[in-house]
Design a protein around this motif. Structure first.
Motif, PDB file in Angstrom:
ATOM      1  N   VAL A  27      -5.699  -7.875  -1.735  1.00  0.00           N
ATOM      2  CA  VAL A  27      -4.369  -7.619  -1.098  1.00  0.00           C
ATOM      3  C   VAL A  27      -4.654  -5.650  -0.849  1.00  0.00           C
ATOM      4  CG1 VAL A  27      -2.446  -7.026  -1.139  1.00  0.00           C
ATOM      5  CG2 VAL A  27      -2.978  -8.696  -1.946  1.00  0.00           C
ATOM      6  N   THR A  28      -5.425  -5.155  -1.890  1.00  0.00           N
ATOM      7  CA  THR A  28      -6.025  -3.682  -1.737  1.00  0.00           C
ATOM      8  C   THR A  28      -6.864  -3.340  -0.708  1.00  0.00           C
ATOM      9  OG1 THR A  28      -7.019  -3.760  -3.680  1.00  0.00           O
ATOM     10  CG2 THR A  28      -4.534  -3.037  -3.978  1.00  0.00           C
ATOM     11  N   ASP A  29      -7.708  -4.372  -0.696  1.00  0.00           N
ATOM     12  CA  ASP A  29      -8.742  -4.202   0.023  1.00  0.00           C
ATOM     13  C   ASP A  29      -8.232  -4.236   1.247  1.00  0.00           C
ATOM     14  OD1 ASP A  29     -10.666  -3.753  -2.272  1.00  0.00           O
ATOM     15  OD2 ASP A  29     -11.738  -6.097  -2.000  1.00  0.00           O
ATOM     16  N   GLU A  30      -7.706  -5.044   2.366  1.00  0.00           N
ATOM     17  CA  GLU A  30      -6.713  -5.112   2.976  1.00  0.00           C
ATOM     18  C   GLU A  30      -6.036  -4.004   3.754  1.00  0.00           C
ATOM     19  OE1 GLU A  30      -6.807  -7.150   6.840  1.00  0.00           O
ATOM     20  OE2 GLU A  30      -8.068  -7.273   4.703  1.00  0.00           O
ATOM     21  N   LEU A  31      -5.573  -3.649   2.873  1.00  0.00           N
ATOM     22  CA  LEU A  31      -4.504  -2.863   3.126  1.00  0.00           C
ATOM     23  C   LEU A  31      -5.558  -1.301   2.904  1.00  0.00           C
ATOM     24  CD1 LEU A  31      -1.246  -2.718   0.071  1.00  0.00           C
ATOM     25  CD2 LEU A  31      -1.423  -3.548   2.928  1.00  0.00           C
ATOM     26  N   LEU A  32      -6.027  -0.973   2.150  1.00  0.00           N
ATOM     27  CA  LEU A  32      -7.155   0.412   2.707  1.00  0.00           C
ATOM     28  C   LEU A  32      -8.125   0.039   3.743  1.00  0.00           C
ATOM     29  CD1 LEU A  32      -7.854   0.779  -1.085  1.00  0.00           C
ATOM     30  CD2 LEU A  32      -6.514   2.636   0.031  1.00  0.00           C
ATOM     31  N   ASP A  69      -3.591   6.659  -2.499  1.00  0.00           N
ATOM     32  CA  ASP A  69      -4.471   7.195  -3.157  1.00  0.00           C
ATOM     33  C   ASP A  69      -3.446   6.128  -4.446  1.00  0.00           C
ATOM     34  OD1 ASP A  69      -5.102   9.635  -2.586  1.00  0.00           O
ATOM     35  OD2 ASP A  69      -3.154  10.474  -3.141  1.00  0.00           O
ATOM     36  N   PHE A  70      -2.651   5.700  -4.152  1.00  0.00           N
ATOM     37  CA  PHE A  70      -1.910   5.030  -5.848  1.00  0.00           C
ATOM     38  C   PHE A  70      -3.023   3.684  -4.996  1.00  0.00           C
ATOM     39  CE2 PHE A  70       0.850   0.772  -6.122  1.00  0.00           C
ATOM     40  CZ  PHE A  70       1.351   1.422  -7.230  1.00  0.00           C
ATOM     41  N   LEU A  71      -3.313   2.967  -4.021  1.00  0.00           N
ATOM     42  CA  LEU A  71      -3.882   1.791  -3.564  1.00  0.00           C
ATOM     43  C   LEU A  71      -5.153   1.878  -4.289  1.00  0.00           C
ATOM     44  CD1 LEU A  71      -2.695   0.953  -0.018  1.00  0.00           C
ATOM     45  CD2 LEU A  71      -2.001  -0.055  -2.316  1.00  0.00           C
ATOM     46  N   GLN A  72      -6.429   2.874  -4.053  1.00  0.00           N
ATOM     47  CA  GLN A  72      -7.537   3.784  -4.554  1.00  0.00           C
ATOM     48  C   GLN A  72      -7.033   2.856  -6.297  1.00  0.00           C
ATOM     49  OE1 GLN A  72      -8.358   7.461  -2.376  1.00  0.00           O
ATOM     50  NE2 GLN A  72      -8.863   5.844  -1.445  1.00  0.00           N
ATOM     51  N   ARG A  73      -6.009   3.661  -6.409  1.00  0.00           N
ATOM     52  CA  ARG A  73      -6.196   3.540  -8.184  1.00  0.00           C
ATOM     53  C   ARG A  73      -5.882   1.783  -8.568  1.00  0.00           C
ATOM     54  NH1 ARG A  73      -3.014   7.222  -8.534  1.00  0.00           N
ATOM     55  NH2 ARG A  73      -0.390   6.534  -8.849  1.00  0.00           N
ATOM     56  N   THR A 100       4.086  -4.128  -7.701  1.00  0.00           N
ATOM     57  CA  THR A 100       4.159  -2.816  -6.394  1.00  0.00           C
ATOM     58  C   THR A 100       3.335  -3.141  -4.656  1.00  0.00           C
ATOM     59  OG1 THR A 100       4.434  -1.867  -7.932  1.00  0.00           O
ATOM     60  CG2 THR A 100       4.153  -0.424  -6.097  1.00  0.00           C
ATOM     61  N   THR A 101       2.138  -3.691  -5.005  1.00  0.00           N
ATOM     62  CA  THR A 101       0.784  -3.774  -3.777  1.00  0.00           C
ATOM     63  C   THR A 101       0.893  -4.823  -2.817  1.00  0.00           C
ATOM     64  OG1 THR A 101      -0.725  -3.214  -5.164  1.00  0.00           O
ATOM     65  CG2 THR A 101      -1.629  -4.934  -3.396  1.00  0.00           C
ATOM     66  N   VAL A 102       2.284  -6.082  -2.962  1.00  0.00           N
ATOM     67  CA  VAL A 102       2.374  -6.571  -2.408  1.00  0.00           C
ATOM     68  C   VAL A 102       4.195  -6.628  -1.589  1.00  0.00           C
ATOM     69  CG1 VAL A 102       3.842  -9.359  -2.411  1.00  0.00           C
ATOM     70  CG2 VAL A 102       1.521  -8.909  -4.194  1.00  0.00           C
ATOM     71  N   GLN A 103       4.845  -4.824  -2.680  1.00  0.00           N
ATOM     72  CA  GLN A 103       5.304  -4.848  -2.158  1.00  0.00           C
ATOM     73  C   GLN A 103       5.105  -4.022  -0.471  1.00  0.00           C
ATOM     74  OE1 GLN A 103       7.376  -3.257  -4.866  1.00  0.00           O
ATOM     75  NE2 GLN A 103       9.012  -4.841  -5.661  1.00  0.00           N
ATOM     76  N   ILE A 104       4.187  -3.269  -0.933  1.00  0.00           N
ATOM     77  CA  ILE A 104       3.630  -2.085   0.156  1.00  0.00           C
ATOM     78  C   ILE A 104       3.039  -3.286   1.124  1.00  0.00           C
ATOM     79  CG2 ILE A 104       1.965  -0.827   1.152  1.00  0.00           C
ATOM     80  CD1 ILE A 104       2.014   0.443  -2.272  1.00  0.00           C
ATOM     81  N   HIS A 105       2.452  -4.469   1.493  1.00  0.00           N
ATOM     82  CA  HIS A 105       2.122  -4.766   1.532  1.00  0.00           C
ATOM     83  C   HIS A 105       3.372  -5.855   3.032  1.00  0.00           C
ATOM     84  CE1 HIS A 105      -0.393  -8.293   3.625  1.00  0.00           C
ATOM     85  NE2 HIS A 105       1.073  -9.207   3.728  1.00  0.00           N
ATOM     86  N   GLN A 107       8.606   7.095   0.719  1.00  0.00           N
ATOM     87  CA  GLN A 107       8.395   7.856  -0.416  1.00  0.00           C
ATOM     88  C   GLN A 107       9.292   7.583  -1.308  1.00  0.00           C
ATOM     89  OE1 GLN A 107       5.974  10.056  -0.494  1.00  0.00           O
ATOM     90  NE2 GLN A 107       5.845   9.958  -2.241  1.00  0.00           N
ATOM     91  N   ASN A 108      10.319   7.113  -1.384  1.00  0.00           N
ATOM     92  CA  ASN A 108      11.582   7.163  -2.845  1.00  0.00           C
ATOM     93  C   ASN A 108      11.310   5.906  -2.906  1.00  0.00           C
ATOM     94  OD1 ASN A 108      12.820   9.112  -1.660  1.00  0.00           O
ATOM     95  ND2 ASN A 108      14.200   7.936  -1.624  1.00  0.00           N
ATOM     96  N   ASP A 109      10.837   4.690  -2.817  1.00  0.00           N
ATOM     97  CA  ASP A 109      10.204   3.479  -3.625  1.00  0.00           C
ATOM     98  C   ASP A 109       8.842   4.199  -4.081  1.00  0.00           C
ATOM     99  OD1 ASP A 109      12.215   1.767  -2.421  1.00  0.00           O
ATOM    100  OD2 ASP A 109      11.321   1.518  -0.701  1.00  0.00           O
ATOM    101  N   LEU A 110       7.567   4.406  -3.150  1.00  0.00           N
ATOM    102  CA  LEU A 110       6.145   4.874  -3.926  1.00  0.00           C
ATOM    103  C   LEU A 110       6.937   5.817  -5.486  1.00  0.00           C
ATOM    104  CD1 LEU A 110       3.532   4.225  -3.970  1.00  0.00           C
ATOM    105  CD2 LEU A 110       3.655   6.811  -3.482  1.00  0.00           C
ATOM    106  N   ASP A 111       7.772   6.720  -5.230  1.00  0.00           N
ATOM    107  CA  ASP A 111       8.026   8.046  -6.196  1.00  0.00           C
ATOM    108  C   ASP A 111       8.905   7.130  -7.444  1.00  0.00           C
ATOM    109  OD1 ASP A 111       7.758   9.563  -5.312  1.00  0.00           O
ATOM    110  OD2 ASP A 111       9.666  10.287  -4.450  1.00  0.00           O
ATOM    111  N   LYS A 112       9.189   5.934  -7.022  1.00  0.00           N
ATOM    112  CA  LYS A 112      10.041   4.954  -8.457  1.00  0.00           C
ATOM    113  C   LYS A 112       9.110   4.557  -9.162  1.00  0.00           C
ATOM    114  CE  LYS A 112      12.690   1.094  -9.175  1.00  0.00           C
ATOM    115  NZ  LYS A 112      14.300   0.277  -8.701  1.00  0.00           N
TER     116      LYS A 112
END
Length: 315
Positions: A162-167, A178-182, A284-289, A295-300
């Motif tokens: 999933v991260t490969d696809e999102l990136l 930055d988050f997805l690369q981590r 979190t990755t699935v939620q991003i997808h 930004q608030n979601d990511l901060d959390k």
């Protein structure tokens, strides 16, 4: 997770659902979608006055042999006193059916409708019961995998597809990239010393029914695998930490209740925090997808990530 590939999901209609129920010699009265789960399509179906649960697997999700193993394990747990719904056999006495609808073959399972409701939030009493049930499930799962000669499937946990696809999205916001690369580089090695067996691997508030603070049914074994059992426990503990009603003190209590049935060895204790963090990355990755991730979601999510990196488990 197959809602990432919606083209593989069964699209229910009166005609399609009726065709499946005909394999059980049951007329269809009506059906409703359930609201929980993102793997298999699950329907509540009524045949005259009786209610059942119909689960239809996505295309390319599981082989017939894998479904038979899943249903066999569910029956094994039920026969050993765990609260699982009974599987309804088809009219030709099969535990699941393969039905051709719209030129595609769909695997489906019909189950009794279990009593209880999805809890709105965790309570200490519900978690106490879940912990003992999960420990019993793990003990039985280790034994059952040996009797069925099931080999462990994974030597490491990593979230790359999933991260490969999102990136690949060049317009992705830098804070998400930055988050997805981590996440993409995070790997949890699963040592050979970790006890292995069949288990649920999605044992959480969405996949249990309760009544009077007791679990009345464990649902949806669609994510069942044979791998280190500590992974299943870690996934659940993420939910205990961050779902409504959960808190760190309840994680310690959960571990105490769990170990009253099945003791964790040193290797399991050492890797557990990393497994919980991995679960955080996956969710979190699935939620991003799925989008609408602000930004608030990511901060959390970042706060939770940092919290997990420093979280001290008490055994």
């Amino acid at each position: 997770m197959n809602k990432l590939s919606p083209e593989n999901l069964f699209v229910p209609s009166q005609k399609n659902v009726r065709a499946i129920l005909a394999r059980y010699d049951l007329p269809l009265t009506r059906f409703l979608h359930t609201t929980h789960g993102i793997e298999n399509l699950t329907l509540l179906v009524w045949s005259q006055r009786k209610k059942y649960v119909l689960r239809v697997y996505p295309q390319k999700k599981k082989s017939d042999a894998e479904i038979l193993l899943e249903l066999g394990f569910m029956s094994h747990l039920r026969n050993n006193g765990l609260p699982l719904p009974a599987i309804i056999s088809s009219s030709d006495n099969q535990p699941f059916v393969v039905c051709e609808v719209d030129n595609q073959k769909w695997q489906s399972v019909l189950m009794e409708h279990a009593q209880g409701a999805h809890p709105q939030e965790y309570t200490p009493a519900v978690l106490d019961h879940m912990a003992t049930l999960q420990a019993r499930m793990h003990t039985l799962g280790e034994q059952y995998a040996k009797t069925q000669n099931v080999a462990s499937g994974r030597s490491a946990l990593r979230e790359t597809p999933v991260t490969d696809e999102l990136l690949k999205n060049i317009a992705l916001e830098s804070y998400l990239r930055d988050f997805l690369q981590r996440v993409n580089t995070f790997v949890v090695e699963l040592d050979d010393s970790l006890p292995k067996g069949l288990s649920h691997f999605d044992f959480d508030i969405d996949n249990v029914l309760t009544k009077n603070d007791r679990v009345t049914a464990i649902l949806d074994f669609g994510d069942m695998e044979c791998m280190p059992l500590i992974v299943c426990l870690g996934y659940t503990l993420w939910d205990v930490l961050f779902e409504k009603g959960g808190e760190p003190a309840l994680v310690a209590r959960y571990l105490q209740k769990y170990q009253g049935v099945r003791h964790l060895n040193p290797s399991e204790k050492e890797v557990l925090r990393e497994i919980i963090l991995f679960r955080h990355y996956v969710i979190t990755t699935v939620q991003i997808h799925f989008g609408n991730f602000s930004q608030n979601d990511l901060d959390k999510a970042l706060q939770q990530e940092q919290y997990l990196r420093n979280f001290e488990l008490r055994f």
